[in-house]
Design an enzyme around this catalytic site. Structure first.
Site, PDB file in Angstrom:
ATOM      1  N   ASN A  66      27.683 -41.615  23.707  1.00 21.76           N
ATOM      2  CA  ASN A  66      26.277 -41.250  23.524  1.00 21.76           C
ATOM      3  C   ASN A  66      25.648 -42.325  22.639  1.00 21.76           C
ATOM      4  O   ASN A  66      25.839 -42.329  21.426  1.00 21.76           O
ATOM      5  CB  ASN A  66      26.204 -39.868  22.851  1.00 21.76           C
ATOM      6  N   LYS A  82      27.945 -42.862  19.430  1.00 21.97           N
ATOM      7  CA  LYS A  82      28.860 -41.738  19.203  1.00 21.97           C
ATOM      8  C   LYS A  82      29.831 -41.683  20.379  1.00 21.97           C
ATOM      9  O   LYS A  82      29.435 -41.956  21.517  1.00 21.97           O
ATOM     10  CB  LYS A  82      28.080 -40.420  19.147  1.00 21.97           C
ATOM     11  N   ARG A 116      25.977 -40.570  28.259  1.00 22.06           N
ATOM     12  CA  ARG A 116      24.796 -39.698  28.267  1.00 22.06           C
ATOM     13  C   ARG A 116      23.546 -40.578  28.372  1.00 22.06           C
ATOM     14  O   ARG A 116      23.385 -41.517  27.595  1.00 22.06           O
ATOM     15  CB  ARG A 116      24.743 -38.894  26.971  1.00 22.06           C
ATOM     16  N   HIS A 154      17.565 -31.861  27.718  1.00 20.91           N
ATOM     17  CA  HIS A 154      18.706 -30.979  27.412  1.00 20.91           C
ATOM     18  C   HIS A 154      19.348 -30.432  28.704  1.00 20.91           C
ATOM     19  O   HIS A 154      20.006 -29.400  28.678  1.00 20.91           O
ATOM     20  CB  HIS A 154      18.277 -29.740  26.581  1.00 20.91           C
ATOM     21  N   GLY A 189      17.902 -26.187  18.574  1.00 22.14           N
ATOM     22  CA  GLY A 189      18.543 -27.035  17.571  1.00 22.14           C
ATOM     23  C   GLY A 189      17.468 -27.801  16.845  1.00 22.14           C
ATOM     24  O   GLY A 189      16.341 -27.317  16.716  1.00 22.14           O
ATOM     25  N   GLY A 204      16.064 -30.311  18.073  1.00 27.68           N
ATOM     26  CA  GLY A 204      15.140 -30.278  19.214  1.00 27.68           C
ATOM     27  C   GLY A 204      15.465 -29.017  19.993  1.00 27.68           C
ATOM     28  O   GLY A 204      16.637 -28.658  20.093  1.00 27.68           O
ATOM     29  N   ARG A 220       9.223 -31.923  15.289  1.00 27.53           N
ATOM     30  CA  ARG A 220       8.299 -32.080  16.429  1.00 27.53           C
ATOM     31  C   ARG A 220       7.396 -30.855  16.539  1.00 27.53           C
ATOM     32  O   ARG A 220       7.857 -29.723  16.362  1.00 27.53           O
ATOM     33  CB  ARG A 220       9.095 -32.227  17.728  1.00 27.53           C
ATOM     34  N   ASP A 261      15.221 -28.766   8.441  1.00 27.16           N
ATOM     35  CA  ASP A 261      16.461 -28.055   8.758  1.00 27.16           C
ATOM     36  C   ASP A 261      16.230 -26.542   8.706  1.00 27.16           C
ATOM     37  O   ASP A 261      15.718 -26.014   7.715  1.00 27.16           O
ATOM     38  CB  ASP A 261      17.531 -28.463   7.737  1.00 27.16           C
ATOM     39  N   GLY A 308      22.486 -25.649  17.622  1.00 25.79           N
ATOM     40  CA  GLY A 308      22.781 -25.348  16.211  1.00 25.79           C
ATOM     41  C   GLY A 308      22.139 -24.070  15.717  1.00 25.79           C
ATOM     42  O   GLY A 308      22.765 -23.263  15.020  1.00 25.79           O
ATOM     43  N   ASN A 349      24.078 -20.282  15.635  1.00 24.05           N
ATOM     44  CA  ASN A 349      24.380 -19.910  14.244  1.00 24.05           C
ATOM     45  C   ASN A 349      23.398 -18.982  13.554  1.00 24.05           C
ATOM     46  O   ASN A 349      23.771 -18.302  12.602  1.00 24.05           O
ATOM     47  CB  ASN A 349      24.488 -21.174  13.395  1.00 24.05           C
ATOM     48  N   GLU A 383      28.050 -30.665  25.499  1.00 25.90           N
ATOM     49  CA  GLU A 383      27.531 -31.654  26.447  1.00 25.90           C
ATOM     50  C   GLU A 383      28.575 -32.721  26.773  1.00 25.90           C
ATOM     51  O   GLU A 383      28.666 -33.187  27.896  1.00 25.90           O
ATOM     52  CB  GLU A 383      26.258 -32.288  25.881  1.00 25.90           C
TER      53      GLU A 383
HETATM   54  P1  AMP Z   1      21.552 -29.198  16.546  1.00 25.69           P
HETATM   55  O1  AMP Z   1      20.384 -30.123  16.746  1.00 25.69           O
HETATM   56  O2  AMP Z   1      21.924 -28.446  17.776  1.00 25.69           O
HETATM   57  O3  AMP Z   1      22.724 -29.849  15.883  1.00 25.69           O
HETATM   58  O4  AMP Z   1      21.060 -28.073  15.514  1.00 25.69           O
HETATM   59  C1  AMP Z   1      20.602 -28.389  14.239  1.00 25.69           C
HETATM   60  C2  AMP Z   1      19.899 -27.163  13.657  1.00 25.69           C
HETATM   61  O5  AMP Z   1      20.817 -26.059  13.615  1.00 25.69           O
HETATM   62  C3  AMP Z   1      19.393 -27.381  12.240  1.00 25.69           C
HETATM   63  O6  AMP Z   1      18.058 -26.922  12.126  1.00 25.69           O
HETATM   64  C4  AMP Z   1      20.301 -26.492  11.415  1.00 25.69           C
HETATM   65  O7  AMP Z   1      19.663 -25.956  10.301  1.00 25.69           O
HETATM   66  C5  AMP Z   1      20.649 -25.387  12.387  1.00 25.69           C
HETATM   67  N1  AMP Z   1      21.884 -24.725  11.942  1.00 25.69           N
HETATM   68  C6  AMP Z   1      23.125 -25.249  11.883  1.00 25.69           C
HETATM   69  N2  AMP Z   1      23.991 -24.352  11.326  1.00 25.69           N
HETATM   70  C7  AMP Z   1      23.260 -23.255  11.022  1.00 25.69           C
HETATM   71  C8  AMP Z   1      23.554 -22.001  10.419  1.00 25.69           C
HETATM   72  N3  AMP Z   1      24.786 -21.704  10.006  1.00 25.69           N
HETATM   73  N4  AMP Z   1      22.548 -21.111  10.268  1.00 25.69           N
HETATM   74  C9  AMP Z   1      21.307 -21.405  10.671  1.00 25.69           C
HETATM   75  N5  AMP Z   1      20.938 -22.573  11.246  1.00 25.69           N
HETATM   76  C10 AMP Z   1      21.903 -23.489  11.424  1.00 25.69           C
END
Ligand code: AMP
Length: 401
Positions: A7, A14, A90, A180, A210, A212, A241, A283, A331, A335, A385
């Protein structure tokens, strides 16, 4: 059979090396700061680690380092690159040229590079990486490209066209492409397997949330609509965004703040979303924490995200004339119980009911979180992915033997 998945970004590379006998990761890492210095962090499947500053003027030096890491020293996992059967890359933008993964030729690399106009941040680095990779792998090792946009090529024109004069579509290819796609394809087929059904018989809303985020309507295994558009800026509010905004508001703000078009683009892509609305950060964990501590704007942007997702579920149920399952991935989707609970609250009209206690206690694993009497099943489906890219690569290599 071993497959290397790559990637590549403008300053990073990566990678994951997978053993396709058991689909396990043998090694993974990131060659970072390409063109501005160089740094590598690597890890083997059995836990050996390596980290160092390097000199990566271009992607070629990063690939050379990758070969060194895989074949020598403490992180050695293979004797030579000839053990690798193929490399899967990717690619973010395949536009309407690529509706499936394919084995790379020089002509395809040129086509990917030419699409850089539609994805300036991504496609040119992808082309650089494809050319650099060719220099370090054996001549008979095929490279495969897997496009983020390909899964969405099944959208009908009524879903992908904008209400702009038709000539900008004809002359400049301005339309919705969606992103995605690799994730949405992977999770929707994993969900069908978990439900014990054929994906062809399911109407799924796939929520990839996530940094995005995008929501996709998957009808019978095909994407029929998706929230991201011409670029990954459209749709729901994201980390930095904005998501969808009335286009007139954009020209108005551009004028008021005296921004150039590229500054406006930066404003929408990097300074908006969770960060811009909350002022806390991009985040989700930080925003959620601030919301729990009483920060009104953090609570507001969390509510906006949940509300926007609910509206997508409603509109995609209408688009598909039905809904069998909603899945959460990415993410946040995997989670954040708060986001999942928010989205699934007051959705009884759609027949969505989750087990709140169960939802609060699980994360990051494949599990059904809806109640037995919920008309629509709700699942957490972890995305992968890289695995899908490796599977596509393997299938293409086998088919071309
Ligand atoms: P990604 O782009 O798929 O890696 O997701 C990143 C996002 O997932 C970020 O906004 C993180 O804050 C959120 N995230 C990751 N772990 C957790 C968690 N345990 N609880 C809430 N949000 C999470």
């Amino acid at each position: 059979m071993k497959i290397l998945v790559v990637n590549a970004g403008s300053s990073s590379l990566k990678y994951q090396l997978l053993d396709m006998e058991n689909e396990e990761v043998i090694a993974k890492g990131n060659c970072d700061r390409i063109g501005i210095g160089g740094h590598v962090s690597a890890k083997t499947g059995d836990g050996r680690k390596y980290e160092a500053d390097c000199d990566f003027p271009t992607h070629t030096e990063a690939f050379e380092k990758l070969v060194e890491i895989l074949t020598t020293g403490d992180t050695k996992v293979i004797d030579s690159m000839s053990e690798i059967s193929a490399v899967g890359h990717r690619i973010v933008q395949g536009a309407d040229i690529f509706d499936h993964s394919c084995i790379v030729t020089d002509e395809i690399i040129d086509q990917i590079d030419a699409l850089a106009e539609l994805a300036p941040v991504h496609n040119h680095p992808h082309a650089l990486a494809l050319r650099a990779c060719k220099k370090v792998i054996p001549a008979d090792c095929p490279q495969v490209v897997v496009f983020d946009t390909a899964f969405h090529q099944t959208m009908p024109p009524k879903a992908y066209m904008f209400g702009l004069p038709y000539d900008v579509y004809e002359n400049y290819h301005v339309r919705k492409y969606g992103f995605h796609g690799t994730s949405h394809r992977f999770v929707s087929s994993e969900l069908a397997k978990a439900m014990g059904k054929d994906v062809k018989d399911l109407k799924i809303v796939s929520c990839h949330l996530g940094n995005g985020s995008s929501i996709t309507a998957v009808d019978g295994g095909k994407s029929v609509d998706t929230s991201m558009g011409f670029t990954p800026l459209d749709g729901v509010v994201m980390g930095t965004r904005s998501g969808a905004v009335d286009p007139s508001a954009i020209t108005y703000v551009e004028k008021k703040l005296d921004l150039s078009p590229s500054e406006m683009s930066e404003y929408l892509n990097k300074k908006s979303g969770f960060l811009g609305v909350s002022g806390v950060g991009s985040d989700n964990r930080d925003v959620q924490q601030a919301a729990n501590d009483g920060n009104e704007r953090a609570k507001l942007v969390s509510d906006m995200l949940v509300y926007e997702i609910q509206k997508y579920i409603g509109s995609y149920a209408a688009a598909m004339n039905g809904l069998d399952a909603v899945l959460f991935t990415g993410g946040i989707g995997e989670n954040s119980w708060e986001v999942r609970e928010g989205v699934c609250t007051n959705m009884d009209y759609f027949g969505i009911k989750i087990d709140k206690e169960l939802n609060r206690s699980v994360r990051g694993k494949l599990i059904k979180i809806s109640t037995p009497d919920s008309k629509v099943e709700v699942w957490i489906v972890p995305t992968n992915e890289e695995l899908l890219i490796a599977r596509d690569t393997l299938a293409l290599v086998n088919a071309n033997k």
